[in-house]
Enzyme design. Structure first.
Site, PDB file in Angstrom:
ATOM      1  N   ASP A 116      27.094  79.352 -19.783  1.00 34.63           N
ATOM      2  CA  ASP A 116      27.088  79.427 -18.319  1.00 34.63           C
ATOM      3  C   ASP A 116      27.175  80.905 -17.942  1.00 34.63           C
ATOM      4  O   ASP A 116      28.178  81.562 -18.196  1.00 34.63           O
ATOM      5  CB  ASP A 116      28.304  78.651 -17.786  1.00 34.63           C
ATOM      6  CG  ASP A 116      28.457  78.730 -16.266  1.00 34.63           C
ATOM      7  OD1 ASP A 116      27.635  79.395 -15.613  1.00 34.63           O
ATOM      8  OD2 ASP A 116      29.423  78.122 -15.746  1.00 34.63           O
ATOM      9  N   LYS A 135      25.753  83.739  -6.926  1.00 31.61           N
ATOM     10  CA  LYS A 135      26.685  84.807  -7.272  1.00 31.61           C
ATOM     11  C   LYS A 135      25.946  86.150  -7.294  1.00 31.61           C
ATOM     12  O   LYS A 135      26.253  87.038  -6.530  1.00 31.61           O
ATOM     13  CB  LYS A 135      27.329  84.544  -8.639  1.00 31.61           C
ATOM     14  CG  LYS A 135      27.914  83.141  -8.811  1.00 31.61           C
ATOM     15  CD  LYS A 135      29.193  82.921  -8.007  1.00 31.61           C
ATOM     16  CE  LYS A 135      29.575  81.465  -7.822  1.00 31.61           C
ATOM     17  NZ  LYS A 135      29.968  80.754  -9.025  1.00 31.61           N
ATOM     18  N   TRP A 153      36.170  77.731 -15.414  1.00 32.37           N
ATOM     19  CA  TRP A 153      34.831  77.142 -15.431  1.00 32.37           C
ATOM     20  C   TRP A 153      34.496  76.468 -16.751  1.00 32.37           C
ATOM     21  O   TRP A 153      33.784  75.463 -16.769  1.00 32.37           O
ATOM     22  CB  TRP A 153      33.788  78.180 -15.037  1.00 32.37           C
ATOM     23  CG  TRP A 153      33.906  78.528 -13.579  1.00 32.37           C
ATOM     24  CD1 TRP A 153      34.322  79.715 -13.047  1.00 32.37           C
ATOM     25  CD2 TRP A 153      33.643  77.668 -12.465  1.00 32.37           C
ATOM     26  NE1 TRP A 153      34.344  79.647 -11.680  1.00 32.37           N
ATOM     27  CE2 TRP A 153      33.931  78.401 -11.290  1.00 32.37           C
ATOM     28  CE3 TRP A 153      33.218  76.353 -12.336  1.00 32.37           C
ATOM     29  CZ2 TRP A 153      33.785  77.859 -10.013  1.00 32.37           C
ATOM     30  CZ3 TRP A 153      33.069  75.806 -11.061  1.00 32.37           C
ATOM     31  CH2 TRP A 153      33.350  76.561  -9.917  1.00 32.37           C
TER      32      TRP A 153
HETATM   33  C1  LIG Z   1      30.442  79.375  -9.261  1.00 31.70           C
HETATM   34  C2  LIG Z   1      30.418  78.979 -10.662  1.00 31.70           C
HETATM   35  C3  LIG Z   1      30.108  77.669 -11.046  1.00 31.70           C
HETATM   36  C4  LIG Z   1      29.888  76.542 -10.057  1.00 31.70           C
HETATM   37  O1  LIG Z   1      28.730  76.670  -9.333  1.00 31.70           O
HETATM   38  P1  LIG Z   1      28.301  75.514  -8.307  1.00 31.70           P
HETATM   39  O2  LIG Z   1      27.008  76.036  -7.780  1.00 31.70           O
HETATM   40  O3  LIG Z   1      29.358  75.422  -7.268  1.00 31.70           O
HETATM   41  O4  LIG Z   1      28.130  74.271  -9.065  1.00 31.70           O
HETATM   42  C5  LIG Z   1      30.065  77.390 -12.398  1.00 31.70           C
HETATM   43  N1  LIG Z   1      30.295  78.332 -13.312  1.00 31.70           N
HETATM   44  C6  LIG Z   1      30.588  79.603 -12.977  1.00 31.70           C
HETATM   45  C7  LIG Z   1      30.837  80.608 -14.055  1.00 31.70           C
HETATM   46  C8  LIG Z   1      30.662  79.962 -11.646  1.00 31.70           C
HETATM   47  O5  LIG Z   1      30.957  81.225 -11.313  1.00 31.70           O
END
Ligand SMILES: *Cc1c(COP(=O)(O)O)cnc(C)c1O
Length: 360
Positions: A171, A195, A101
């Site tokens: 993030d 998540k 990511w």
């Molecule tokens: C799932 C995830 C993303 C991407 O999320 P989207 O909603 O598909 O854009 C980005 N960063 C992390 C750490 C993730 O787990």
């Protein structure tokens, strides 16, 4: 209904009570005569929903007054571009690459400026978090970027990097609300809610006021400009109303459970149960070195792709969903978000144990 245990990385398991409440309110939300999905985002009823969600998030994460909470569309991936667009005054940023990511975020950021990698764990397949106590931070860096919990590789920062005074952007998509957080250490954090905080379609950003004062690069679209969205209280465009409503219910559920300290206690206990088994197993082994193991995404393998696949399909037959590893990593992965009960992990360990016994 056949019971299942959902270990998917996201979209992921939700608390049963959240689903029951949403079902009960589906056709007629609290006497308003319609579903939340049918309401104007500017209605009194929705105003209360979004206001309460912000209040609960602020209370849980101890968000200081000089931070804005933004409810956004576009996913965490949208933020990979929005972050440089909003913050790259000098068109310079430093990225720490610890897996799938942050690599993706780095690739997006490169379109907007001179982006440097100041640390990476690529040399050992992202199985650890590099030492970030004395990084070669660029003097002109507009910010330093991390992915705090790499959902794909299963690593987690337990100590934030030393950024030498530069703003930290993180993030938190897969670890938001999984443990207490020192919000004031970040200039900005963001997370997609599918998540650990709700369903797909909503991204939460928490941004310190001074970070958005200059409005970002001139080409930043209004829908991605944090200052604009903050000024419009997340209503510059129609916000994702139903995902905000579900997220609000998850936040209330966490508060009733005892808040983020309690989430951490439960998540630690679940992760320990699984990692302890994996460390002792003669068939399975964890992919990540002990000090850096994620509390919410546990990655492991038998070392043999075919055996991994056998386990994943046996598991599916018995009602264990989502154990296949991320497509970029392979192997196996169990995501143990807040809504996964301890019993689910006990059952999973029992399954792995039975599989191990039958295959040696
Ligand atoms: C799932 C995830 C993303 C991407 O999320 P989207 O909603 O598909 O854009 C980005 N960063 C992390 C750490 C993730 O787990």
């Amino acid at each position: 209904m056949k019971g299942i245990w959902n270990f998917s990385a996201g979209p992921a398991v939700l608390p049963r009570s959240v689903l029951r409440e949403a079902a009960a309110e589906m056709e007629n939300y609290r006497g308003w005569g319609m579903s939340v999905m049918e309401m104007s985002h500017r209605s009194e009823a929705f105003g209360e929903i979004i206001g309460q969600a912000e209040q609960d998030l602020r209370a849980l994460m101890h968000i200081p007054q000089n931070y804005h909470v933004l409810f956004l569309q576009g996913g965490a991936t949208g933020q990979f571009a929005a972050v440089p667009m909003n913050f790259m005054k000098n068109r310079r940023a430093d990225y720490i690459i610890t897996g799938f990511w942050s690599e993706r975020a780095y690739t997006q950021a490169q379109r907007y400026g001179d982006v440097r990698v100041v640390a990476t764990s690529a040399d050992r397949d992202h199985s650890y978090i590099p030492d970030c106590t004395d990084l070669p931070i660029s003097r002109q860096a507009d910010y330093v970027y991390i992915c705090e919990n790499d959902t794909a590789h299963g690593t987690q920062f337990f100590h934030l990097p030393e950024t030498k005074g530069k703003p930290l952007v993180a993030d938190l998509s897969s670890c938001l609300l999984s443990a207490p957080v020192e919000t004031e250490k970040y200039a900005m954090l963001f997370a997609g809610t599918q998540k650990n905080a709700g369903i797909a379609g909503l991204t939460i950003a928490v941004v310190r006021e001074d970070m958005m004062e200059n409005g970002g690069l001139p080409e930043t679209p209004g829908t991605m400009q944090y200052q604009n969205i903050a000024k419009n209280r997340s209503m510059f465009q129609t916000p994702p109303t139903y995902p905000i409503y579900i997220c609000g219910k998850v936040l209330q559920w966490i508060r009733r459970q005892g808040g983020l300290e309690e989430m951490k206690r439960q998540n630690r206990k679940k992760a320990a149960l699984l990692y302890d088994y994996l460390d002792e197993s003669r068939l399975f082994h964890p992919l990540v070195e002990p000090p850096y193991r994620s509390m919410v995404n546990v990655t492991f393998t038998t070392g043999v792709p075919q055996t991994n696949t056998q386990l994943a399909s046996l598991a599916e037959k018995e009602g264990f969903i989502g154990l296949k590893g991320h497509r970029a990593v392979g192997g196996l992965r169990a995501s143990l978000y807040n809504a996964m009960p301890y019993e689910g992990v006990e059952r999973l360990v029992d399954l792995l144990h039975r599989f191990e016994k039958s295959s040696v």
